[in-house]
Design a protein around this motif. Sequence first.
Motif, mmCIF file in Angstrom:
data_model
loop_
_atom_site.group_PDB
_atom_site.id
_atom_site.type_symbol
_atom_site.label_atom_id
_atom_site.label_comp_id
_atom_site.label_asym_id
_atom_site.label_seq_id
_atom_site.Cartn_x
_atom_site.Cartn_y
_atom_site.Cartn_z
ATOM 1 N N ASP A 14 0.804 -1.460 -0.137
ATOM 2 C CA ASP A 14 -0.064 -0.107 -0.063
ATOM 3 C C ASP A 14 0.845 1.130 0.000
ATOM 4 O O ASP A 14 0.496 2.145 -0.640
ATOM 5 C CB ASP A 14 -0.788 0.013 1.140
ATOM 6 N N ARG A 15 1.819 1.205 0.868
ATOM 7 C CA ARG A 15 2.721 2.473 0.845
ATOM 8 C C ARG A 15 3.596 2.554 -0.357
ATOM 9 O O ARG A 15 3.821 3.895 -0.823
ATOM 10 C CB ARG A 15 3.824 2.420 2.030
ATOM 11 N N ILE A 16 3.970 1.408 -1.221
ATOM 12 C CA ILE A 16 4.520 1.552 -2.271
ATOM 13 C C ILE A 16 3.866 2.195 -3.233
ATOM 14 O O ILE A 16 4.089 3.032 -4.129
ATOM 15 C CB ILE A 16 5.340 0.169 -2.732
ATOM 16 N N ALA A 17 2.369 1.676 -3.347
ATOM 17 C CA ALA A 17 1.660 1.991 -4.375
ATOM 18 C C ALA A 17 1.281 3.736 -4.312
ATOM 19 O O ALA A 17 1.114 4.253 -5.419
ATOM 20 C CB ALA A 17 0.369 1.136 -4.207
ATOM 21 N N ALA A 18 1.026 3.900 -3.101
ATOM 22 C CA ALA A 18 0.835 5.386 -2.661
ATOM 23 C C ALA A 18 1.960 6.209 -3.283
ATOM 24 O O ALA A 18 1.624 7.393 -3.823
ATOM 25 C CB ALA A 18 0.574 5.564 -1.256
ATOM 26 N N ARG A 19 3.047 5.836 -3.075
ATOM 27 C CA ARG A 19 4.445 6.655 -3.433
ATOM 28 C C ARG A 19 4.386 6.512 -5.081
ATOM 29 O O ARG A 19 4.687 7.625 -5.585
ATOM 30 C CB ARG A 19 5.704 5.950 -2.682
ATOM 31 N N LEU A 20 4.369 5.599 -5.433
ATOM 32 C CA LEU A 20 4.324 5.490 -7.068
ATOM 33 C C LEU A 20 3.160 6.325 -7.667
ATOM 34 O O LEU A 20 3.527 7.049 -8.529
ATOM 35 C CB LEU A 20 4.087 4.103 -7.357
ATOM 36 N N ASP A 21 1.986 6.386 -7.053
ATOM 37 C CA ASP A 21 1.082 7.237 -7.544
ATOM 38 C C ASP A 21 1.448 8.665 -7.465
ATOM 39 O O ASP A 21 1.253 9.697 -8.609
ATOM 40 C CB ASP A 21 -0.454 7.087 -6.706
ATOM 41 N N GLU A 22 1.999 9.205 -6.546
ATOM 42 C CA GLU A 22 2.719 10.471 -6.305
ATOM 43 C C GLU A 22 3.730 10.654 -7.508
ATOM 44 O O GLU A 22 3.630 11.754 -8.220
ATOM 45 C CB GLU A 22 3.480 10.687 -4.923
ATOM 46 N N LEU A 23 4.592 9.681 -7.604
ATOM 47 C CA LEU A 23 5.698 9.929 -8.556
ATOM 48 C C LEU A 23 5.029 9.939 -10.175
ATOM 49 O O LEU A 23 5.654 10.534 -10.972
ATOM 50 C CB LEU A 23 6.335 8.747 -8.555
ATOM 51 N N VAL A 24 3.982 9.379 -10.318
ATOM 52 C CA VAL A 24 3.358 9.412 -11.728
ATOM 53 C C VAL A 24 2.993 10.692 -12.017
ATOM 54 O O VAL A 24 3.329 11.304 -13.286
ATOM 55 C CB VAL A 24 2.366 8.310 -11.743
ATOM 56 N N ARG A 25 2.325 11.436 -10.917
ATOM 57 C CA ARG A 25 1.742 12.789 -11.068
ATOM 58 C C ARG A 25 2.830 13.656 -11.138
ATOM 59 O O ARG A 25 2.779 14.665 -11.787
ATOM 60 C CB ARG A 25 0.671 12.850 -10.073
ATOM 61 N N ASP A 26 4.116 13.353 -10.284
ATOM 62 C CA ASP A 26 5.299 14.281 -10.469
ATOM 63 C C ASP A 26 6.566 13.448 -10.614
ATOM 64 O O ASP A 26 7.275 13.144 -9.666
ATOM 65 C CB ASP A 26 5.403 15.024 -8.840
#
Length: 334
Positions: A14-26
């Motif tokens: 969950d934490r990895i997925a959330a961080r990846l979501d941020e990185l996709v947007r930025d």
Amino acid sequence: MLVQAGRAAAPHADRIAARLDELVRDPHDRLMGKLAFPLASVGDVRVMPALHRLAVRERLWWDRSNAPALAALPAVELLPLLRRDLGADPAAGGNACALDVLAAWGPAAAPALPEVLACLEGPYAYEAARVLGRIGQPAAAAAGRLAELATGAVRPPGPYGPDARGSWHGVRVAAWAHSRVTGDDSLALRVYAADIASGLGSRVLPYLADFGPAAARHTGAVRALLDSPGAWTRVAAAHAWWRITGDPEPAVPVLLAAVDPEWDGHIAYPTPRAVRHLGEIGAPAAAAEPVLTRLLERETRLAYAWERHRILADDAFTRTLTGALAGIGSRISG
């Protein structure tokens, strides 16, 4: 260390997925790559936006060591991206990784047949033939071309292409793939019989093992190779003997002798393969239980494994050991 986490990344998905979501947007592609493959390795489809983003900048398939992580994803999710890249250039560098992923998926890779068939005509013909064999009969349209490759009637381009000396290095895998897509093993067994007759029997042992009792005509040659001076050949011969005959008696001592109780991860030694074959034999290999248990209970990491993948290598060997012990019937099975 997260890049080495493998299945151990699951509690942190969950934490990895959330961080990846941020990185996709930025976008921060370097960090995104470090996080994407651990999440992929646990089969979490939330990694797909990051993989699509990474694929915009470079091919995902440049590093063949990433293939197991990518193959853990559902084929239906990754196939469109993989097919796009393979189709764009069947001869592109890195296609071996993409073909490794397809081979791991087996029949689920069938939608990519057009791209795999294109690769069969180029420098990745060996890897493409292996994919076709794993797909099996849905790839029957490739039978004619595989037969030509297996018999030497045609030869693909590349470093082992028409100008190279000797036969193409993929004739054996092409023959195996032909048998798998057609259900007819006669051509493959003829190819392998020629190898055996010319003293190259060690090269066809894995294929004879795969054919099992259908390769019974070659038991004499297999039995002789149990005494080969090479450890890898002895292990392959022991496995082939057991698969063909169902007789563990001469195979188990050979395999057990190849299990180094102090194995340190050096790829020059066949310890993991011997362990796996002992587990496949099962209860008749019970004599291996003490040494397998000793290997499993060690605390030392595999010192000779490539540092980047040392934890992954240790995890893979642990699973091999626990699987073998379970196959043998040990109470210490993980």
